[in-house]
Design a protein around this motif. Structure first.
Motif, short mmCIF file in Angstrom:
data_model
loop_
_atom_site.label_atom_id
_atom_site.label_comp_id
_atom_site.label_asym_id
_atom_site.label_seq_id
_atom_site.Cartn_x
_atom_site.Cartn_y
_atom_site.Cartn_z
N MET A 1 0.84 -1.19 0.00
CA MET A 1 0.00 0.00 0.00
C MET A 1 0.88 1.25 0.00
O MET A 1 1.94 1.26 0.63
CB MET A 1 -0.90 0.03 1.23
CG MET A 1 -1.92 -1.10 1.29
SD MET A 1 -3.19 -0.90 0.03
CE MET A 1 -4.07 0.54 0.65
N SER A 2 0.44 2.27 -0.67
CA SER A 2 1.17 3.53 -0.66
C SER A 2 0.18 4.69 -0.78
O SER A 2 -0.89 4.55 -1.36
CB SER A 2 2.19 3.59 -1.80
OG SER A 2 1.53 3.62 -3.05
N GLU A 25 -3.60 12.00 6.80
CA GLU A 25 -2.41 11.15 6.70
C GLU A 25 -2.16 10.36 7.98
O GLU A 25 -1.80 9.17 7.93
CB GLU A 25 -1.18 12.00 6.36
CG GLU A 25 0.09 11.17 6.21
CD GLU A 25 1.32 12.01 5.95
OE1 GLU A 25 2.42 11.56 6.33
OE2 GLU A 25 1.19 13.11 5.37
N TRP A 28 -4.36 7.41 8.02
CA TRP A 28 -3.94 6.42 7.01
C TRP A 28 -2.71 5.66 7.49
O TRP A 28 -2.65 4.43 7.40
CB TRP A 28 -3.66 7.10 5.68
CG TRP A 28 -3.43 6.14 4.56
CD1 TRP A 28 -4.37 5.60 3.73
CD2 TRP A 28 -2.18 5.56 4.16
NE1 TRP A 28 -3.78 4.72 2.84
CE2 TRP A 28 -2.44 4.68 3.08
CE3 TRP A 28 -0.87 5.70 4.61
CZ2 TRP A 28 -1.43 3.96 2.43
CZ3 TRP A 28 0.15 4.97 3.98
CH2 TRP A 28 -0.15 4.12 2.91
N THR A 29 -1.72 6.38 8.01
CA THR A 29 -0.49 5.71 8.44
C THR A 29 -0.70 4.85 9.68
O THR A 29 -0.02 3.84 9.87
CB THR A 29 0.63 6.74 8.71
OG1 THR A 29 0.17 7.71 9.64
CG2 THR A 29 1.04 7.44 7.42
N HIS A 32 -1.74 1.72 8.29
CA HIS A 32 -0.74 1.11 7.40
C HIS A 32 0.67 1.47 7.87
O HIS A 32 1.43 2.12 7.14
CB HIS A 32 -0.96 1.60 5.96
CG HIS A 32 -2.31 1.31 5.41
ND1 HIS A 32 -2.70 0.04 5.01
CD2 HIS A 32 -3.39 2.11 5.22
CE1 HIS A 32 -3.95 0.08 4.58
NE2 HIS A 32 -4.39 1.33 4.70
N GLY A 34 4.44 1.74 8.47
CA GLY A 34 5.59 1.33 7.68
C GLY A 34 5.39 1.42 6.18
O GLY A 34 6.35 1.26 5.42
N GLU A 35 4.17 1.67 5.74
CA GLU A 35 3.92 1.77 4.30
C GLU A 35 4.33 3.16 3.80
O GLU A 35 4.25 4.15 4.52
CB GLU A 35 2.45 1.52 4.00
CG GLU A 35 1.97 0.13 4.38
CD GLU A 35 2.65 -0.97 3.56
OE1 GLU A 35 3.14 -0.68 2.45
OE2 GLU A 35 2.71 -2.11 4.05
N PRO A 36 4.77 3.26 2.55
CA PRO A 36 5.34 4.53 2.07
C PRO A 36 4.31 5.62 1.82
O PRO A 36 3.20 5.35 1.37
CB PRO A 36 6.03 4.12 0.76
CG PRO A 36 5.28 2.90 0.30
CD PRO A 36 4.88 2.18 1.56
N VAL A 37 4.73 6.84 2.13
CA VAL A 37 3.98 8.04 1.76
C VAL A 37 4.87 8.83 0.81
O VAL A 37 5.95 9.29 1.19
CB VAL A 37 3.62 8.90 2.99
CG1 VAL A 37 2.90 10.17 2.55
CG2 VAL A 37 2.77 8.10 3.97
N ASP A 88 -1.81 3.81 -4.11
CA ASP A 88 -3.07 3.13 -3.79
C ASP A 88 -4.12 4.11 -3.29
O ASP A 88 -5.32 3.84 -3.38
CB ASP A 88 -2.82 2.06 -2.72
CG ASP A 88 -1.90 0.97 -3.23
OD1 ASP A 88 -2.31 0.22 -4.12
OD2 ASP A 88 -0.76 0.88 -2.73
#
Length: 209
Positions: A1-2, A25, A28-29, A32, A34-37, A88
């Motif tokens: 996911m990003s 944000e 969202w983080t 998720h 560790g998933e990239p932003v 995503d």
């Protein structure tokens, strides 16, 4: 996911649109970790003003005859489009400036269009737009109909690119510091609270998509 995040405020340290986007944000983080932003801040690092014209004229120029500047502009347009296509979820913070859309956003959008033409690059992709206005532009106000930014943003993001769009709006962002707007400060505070609540809700919804 990003997550792809775009900011356009020229005042990043005090940005009302960024405050909303930060809450989205955060939600969202949290869902998720560790998933990239992927970030692009057009206010702090604007795109070249002539890039769109160069990319567009390059499209009508045979490849061997393109100038280095045209090739660079095409490569930039492709990079911007790929950032959107690869994400995503998408989060955009775009204030109203001078009754219209930020020139930074317009340049960015035009370059993406130069790369993908009429392709619905955000088709069914969850997208949150945080947009803010210093004054009041609602029904019955002296400047009703003067917001020429939000309708444009909806046309590009939802209608043209076919994003699954959620819009968070906040008005009267300058009431607290502007002489003559004292009577509006109570309303401005309520609108601020409402926008932050909407941001948290939108962030949780974005995280589950």
């Amino acid at each position: 996911m990003s997550l792809f995040r775009l900011d356009t405020s020229i005042l990043p340290g005090t940005s009302a649109s960024a405050e909303i986007a930060d809450l989205v944000e955060t939600e969202w983080t949290a869902a998720h970790p560790g998933e990239p932003v992927i970030r692009r801040h057009l206010g702090a690092d604007p795109l070249p003003a002539d890039a769109w014209a160069l990319a567009t004229t390059a499209g009508f120029t045979p490849e061997p005859e393109r100038t280095p500047a045209q090739r660079d502009a095409l490569a930039l347009a492709a990079t911007l489009a790929e950032e959107l296509a690869a994400a995503d979820a998408v989060l955009l913070a775009v204030p109203l400036y001078n009754y219209g859309v930020s020139q930074h956003f317009k340049t960015w959008a035009d370059l993406v269009i130069a790369a993908v033409a009429l392709t619905p690059i955000l088709k069914d992709k969850p997208t949150v737009l945080a947009t803010v206005r210093g004054g009041g532009y609602g029904s019955g106000t002296p400047r009703e109909g003067w917001d020429h930014s939000t309708p444009y943003l909806r046309r590009i993001l939802a209608d043209m690119w076919q994003a699954e769009l959620t819009v968070i709006e906040r008005e009267l962002t300058v009431a607290a510091v502007t002489p003559g707007m004292e009577s509006l400060r109570g309303l401005a505070a309520r609108l601020h609270t409402d926008a932050l609540d909407a941001a948290r809700d939108a962030g949780r919804a974005l995280a589950t998509r």
